[in-house]
Design a protein around this motif. Structure first.
Motif, PDB file in Angstrom:
ATOM      1  N   LEU A 193       0.832  -1.205   0.000  1.00 58.21           N
ATOM      2  CA  LEU A 193       0.000   0.000   0.000  1.00 58.21           C
ATOM      3  C   LEU A 193       0.864   1.252   0.000  1.00 58.21           C
ATOM      4  CD1 LEU A 193      -2.720   1.448   0.258  1.00 58.21           C
ATOM      5  CD2 LEU A 193      -2.549   1.150   2.739  1.00 58.21           C
ATOM      6  N   GLY A 194       1.880   1.272   0.851  1.00 60.18           N
ATOM      7  CA  GLY A 194       2.720   2.456   0.977  1.00 60.18           C
ATOM      8  C   GLY A 194       3.422   2.825  -0.313  1.00 60.18           C
ATOM      9  N   THR A 195       3.975   1.842  -1.011  1.00 62.65           N
ATOM     10  CA  THR A 195       4.677   2.138  -2.264  1.00 62.65           C
ATOM     11  C   THR A 195       3.704   2.624  -3.344  1.00 62.65           C
ATOM     12  OG1 THR A 195       4.561  -0.231  -2.815  1.00 62.65           O
ATOM     13  CG2 THR A 195       6.612   0.578  -1.856  1.00 62.65           C
ATOM     14  N   ARG A 196       2.474   2.120  -3.320  1.00 62.93           N
ATOM     15  CA  ARG A 196       1.459   2.633  -4.245  1.00 62.93           C
ATOM     16  C   ARG A 196       1.171   4.106  -3.971  1.00 62.93           C
ATOM     17  NH1 ARG A 196       0.037  -2.556  -5.263  1.00 62.93           N
ATOM     18  NH2 ARG A 196      -1.421  -2.989  -6.968  1.00 62.93           N
ATOM     19  N   LEU A 197       1.035   4.427  -2.697  1.00 63.83           N
ATOM     20  CA  LEU A 197       0.676   5.797  -2.332  1.00 63.83           C
ATOM     21  C   LEU A 197       1.807   6.777  -2.634  1.00 63.83           C
ATOM     22  CD1 LEU A 197      -1.224   5.208   1.035  1.00 63.83           C
ATOM     23  CD2 LEU A 197      -2.171   5.540  -1.255  1.00 63.83           C
ATOM     24  N   THR A 198       3.048   6.386  -2.354  1.00 66.63           N
ATOM     25  CA  THR A 198       4.160   7.298  -2.653  1.00 66.63           C
ATOM     26  C   THR A 198       4.303   7.498  -4.164  1.00 66.63           C
ATOM     27  OG1 THR A 198       5.763   5.466  -2.553  1.00 66.63           O
ATOM     28  CG2 THR A 198       5.428   6.756  -0.540  1.00 66.63           C
ATOM     29  N   ALA A 199       3.970   6.470  -4.935  1.00 70.28           N
ATOM     30  CA  ALA A 199       4.016   6.601  -6.398  1.00 70.28           C
ATOM     31  C   ALA A 199       2.968   7.597  -6.887  1.00 70.28           C
ATOM     32  CB  ALA A 199       3.798   5.239  -7.058  1.00 70.28           C
ATOM     33  N   GLN A 200       1.914   7.791  -6.082  1.00 71.70           N
ATOM     34  CA  GLN A 200       0.853   8.736  -6.431  1.00 71.70           C
ATOM     35  C   GLN A 200       1.138  10.137  -5.890  1.00 71.70           C
ATOM     36  OE1 GLN A 200      -2.739   6.973  -4.851  1.00 71.70           O
ATOM     37  NE2 GLN A 200      -2.475   5.087  -6.032  1.00 71.70           N
TER      38      GLN A 200
ATOM     39  N   MET B   4      10.047  -4.415   5.257  1.00 74.33           N
ATOM     40  CA  MET B   4       9.541  -3.367   4.369  1.00 74.33           C
ATOM     41  C   MET B   4      10.728  -2.654   3.731  1.00 74.33           C
ATOM     42  SD  MET B   4       6.265  -1.723   6.371  1.00 74.33           S
ATOM     43  CE  MET B   4       6.569  -2.052   8.106  1.00 74.33           C
ATOM     44  N   ALA B   5      11.582  -3.417   3.089  1.00 70.55           N
ATOM     45  CA  ALA B   5      12.840  -2.876   2.584  1.00 70.55           C
ATOM     46  C   ALA B   5      12.626  -1.776   1.550  1.00 70.55           C
ATOM     47  CB  ALA B   5      13.677  -4.005   1.980  1.00 70.55           C
ATOM     48  N   ARG B   6      11.682  -1.964   0.623  1.00 70.31           N
ATOM     49  CA  ARG B   6      11.455  -0.952  -0.421  1.00 70.31           C
ATOM     50  C   ARG B   6      10.893   0.328   0.184  1.00 70.31           C
ATOM     51  NH1 ARG B   6       7.450  -2.629  -4.521  1.00 70.31           N
ATOM     52  NH2 ARG B   6       6.680  -3.971  -2.860  1.00 70.31           N
ATOM     53  N   LEU B   7       9.916   0.192   1.061  1.00 65.18           N
ATOM     54  CA  LEU B   7       9.287   1.369   1.643  1.00 65.18           C
ATOM     55  C   LEU B   7      10.258   2.117   2.555  1.00 65.18           C
ATOM     56  CD1 LEU B   7       6.528   2.772   1.553  1.00 65.18           C
ATOM     57  CD2 LEU B   7       5.908   1.543   3.647  1.00 65.18           C
ATOM     58  N   SER B   8      11.111   1.371   3.254  1.00 62.23           N
ATOM     59  CA  SER B   8      12.066   1.997   4.174  1.00 62.23           C
ATOM     60  C   SER B   8      13.063   2.895   3.463  1.00 62.23           C
ATOM     61  CB  SER B   8      12.821   0.922   4.962  1.00 62.23           C
ATOM     62  OG  SER B   8      11.937   0.193   5.782  1.00 62.23           O
ATOM     63  N   THR B   9      13.356   2.585   2.197  1.00 68.02           N
ATOM     64  CA  THR B   9      14.325   3.372   1.433  1.00 68.02           C
ATOM     65  C   THR B   9      13.657   4.365   0.492  1.00 68.02           C
ATOM     66  OG1 THR B   9      14.433   1.616  -0.239  1.00 68.02           O
ATOM     67  CG2 THR B   9      16.057   1.548   1.544  1.00 68.02           C
ATOM     68  N   ASP B  10      12.331   4.411   0.508  1.00 66.17           N
ATOM     69  CA  ASP B  10      11.586   5.349  -0.339  1.00 66.17           C
ATOM     70  C   ASP B  10      11.712   6.753   0.257  1.00 66.17           C
ATOM     71  OD1 ASP B  10       9.567   6.881  -1.605  1.00 66.17           O
ATOM     72  OD2 ASP B  10       8.383   5.082  -1.997  1.00 66.17           O
ATOM     73  N   PRO B  11      12.196   7.729  -0.493  1.00 68.37           N
ATOM     74  CA  PRO B  11      12.368   9.080   0.056  1.00 68.37           C
ATOM     75  C   PRO B  11      11.061   9.747   0.470  1.00 68.37           C
ATOM     76  CG  PRO B  11      12.761   9.054  -2.324  1.00 68.37           C
ATOM     77  CD  PRO B  11      12.683   7.630  -1.886  1.00 68.37           C
TER      78      PRO B  11
ATOM     79  N   GLY C 263       5.073  16.768   7.415  1.00 69.56           N
ATOM     80  CA  GLY C 263       4.471  16.777   6.090  1.00 69.56           C
ATOM     81  C   GLY C 263       3.981  15.449   5.575  1.00 69.56           C
ATOM     82  N   TYR C 264       3.978  14.407   6.390  1.00 68.82           N
ATOM     83  CA  TYR C 264       3.453  13.111   5.947  1.00 68.82           C
ATOM     84  C   TYR C 264       1.930  13.165   6.023  1.00 68.82           C
ATOM     85  CZ  TYR C 264       8.257  11.558   6.153  1.00 68.82           C
ATOM     86  OH  TYR C 264       9.607  11.433   5.938  1.00 68.82           O
ATOM     87  N   ASP C 265       1.268  12.866   4.902  1.00 71.41           N
ATOM     88  CA  ASP C 265      -0.186  13.020   4.855  1.00 71.41           C
ATOM     89  C   ASP C 265      -0.948  11.713   5.016  1.00 71.41           C
ATOM     90  OD1 ASP C 265       0.746  12.158   2.386  1.00 71.41           O
ATOM     91  OD2 ASP C 265      -0.669  13.342   1.227  1.00 71.41           O
TER      92      ASP C 265
END
Length: 336
Positions: free
Chosen positions: A78-85, A112-119, A150-152
């Motif tokens: 879910l998190g990676t989908r949302l950051t992509a948006q 959560m390796a991908r999400l942890s490194t997502d800026p 700023g995290y929404d």
């Protein structure tokens, strides 16, 4: 941004770093609110007070589920989908199991390796400070910090089971229950109270040969939900299926989560609920600080050892012993 051991905390500098969205400042600010030192807790209270006017706009989502339900996999999907948006996502974890074991859930960052490194994301495991109250106190303050940064979308994940579900439900807008099929009885081990907390339910791992099992489990859960008193007169709890591993159904679950927030906001329930949560937070802090003061008092500790001996010898009732301990701090007059 780090402070020397024993040095006074520069709250203004902490607040400026958080508002600027500095990830290191966010991390240090959360470390500050997790500290059990009295001076750090005082500084944390001041920091939260400064940041509070910049909060309240994020969607706060609680996620819980039975062991093995795939919570971390779901949160990452879910998190990676949302950051992509274009959304900014913060994940805070509450681990009630560490109340007993003293451990933490630092492994969540590796799961959560991908999400942890997502800026555009921030993942923060929260080890226990020795009590569930301590964990939830710091988590509530961490919500303020990440919102001010700023995290929404703020996800609060409860890693264990037990009273943590209630604690998390009392600090979020939408409570998502992840279920797991393949256990024979889909409702086995699910307490009525957990179902009553849910705003959205998703049966995860609906993939491969287990799709039909997940659909049957969803039907059973939907039937069970109808027997419970609704949390809101304006919202019917949806029961969905999804596969966090394959990414199937995640968008629909998110749409229902957003739909719930929009519904309670339009009906005026969101503001009322957050005001109730603030009141609950106040009493939680009172409870936590009273216990800490009791435990830190040398006179109380010495008296407690004597009372424990009398309890073991059956020379005193637990209620009388409790009254004597409170009397040591002047909080008990022998009445009530």
């Amino acid at each position: 941004m780090s402070e020397p051991q024993g040095a006074a905390v520069d709250v203004g500098r902490f607040a400026d770093g958080v508002v600027a969205g500095d990830r290191a400042a966010v991390a240090r600010a959360i470390t500050l609110v997790e500290s059990t030192r009295a001076d750090h807790q005082q500084a944390a209270d001041e920091l939260v007070s400064r940041l509070l006017p910049r909060t309240g706009h994020a969607h706060r989502i609680g996620i819980t589920g039975v062991p093995g339900a795939g919570k971390s996999t779901f949160v990452e999907a879910l998190g990676t989908r949302l950051t992509a948006q274009g959304r900014r996502v913060a994940v805070l974890a509450v681990d009630p199991s560490s109340v007993r074991s003293g451990g933490s859930i630092l492994g969540d960052k590796t799961r959560m390796a991908r999400l942890s490194t997502d800026p555009a994301a921030y993942v923060r495991p929260s080890p226990s400070a020795g009590s569930l109250g301590g964990v939830t106190r710091s988590t509530r303050q961490a919500i303020v910090i990440v919102e001010a940064a700023g995290y929404d979308v703020v996800v609060v994940e409860t890693v264990g089971v037990g009273q943590s579900e209630v604690a998390v439900a009392e600090m979020v807008d939408t409570f998502l229950l992840l279920m797991l099929t393949r256990t024979g009885d889909s409702l086995q081990g699910i307490k009525r109270g957990v179902l009553e907390l849910a705003d959205v339910i998703a049966v995860n791992k609906a993939d491969g040969k287990h799709v039909a099992d997940a659909q049957r489990a969803a039907q059973e859960l939907a039937s069970a939900i109808h027997l419970l008193a609704p949390k809101s007169l304006h919202w019917r709890v949806p029961v969905l299926t999804c596969s966090a591993r394959d990414g199937m159904g995640i968008d629909e679950v998110w749409a229902r989560v957003q739909g719930h927030r929009a519904c309670i906001e339009a009906k005026g329930e969101l503001e009322a609920m957050r005001l109730r949560q603030e009141t609950q937070w106040m009493w939680s802090l009172v409870h936590d600080r009273v216990l800490r003061r009791l435990r830190e008092s040398p006179a109380v500790r010495e008296h407690a050892r004597r009372l424990e001996g009398e309890l073991r010898a059956r020379g005193m009732t637990a209620s009388r012993a409790a009254a004597e301990l409170l009397a040591r701090l002047g909080w008990w007059d022998g009445e009530g």
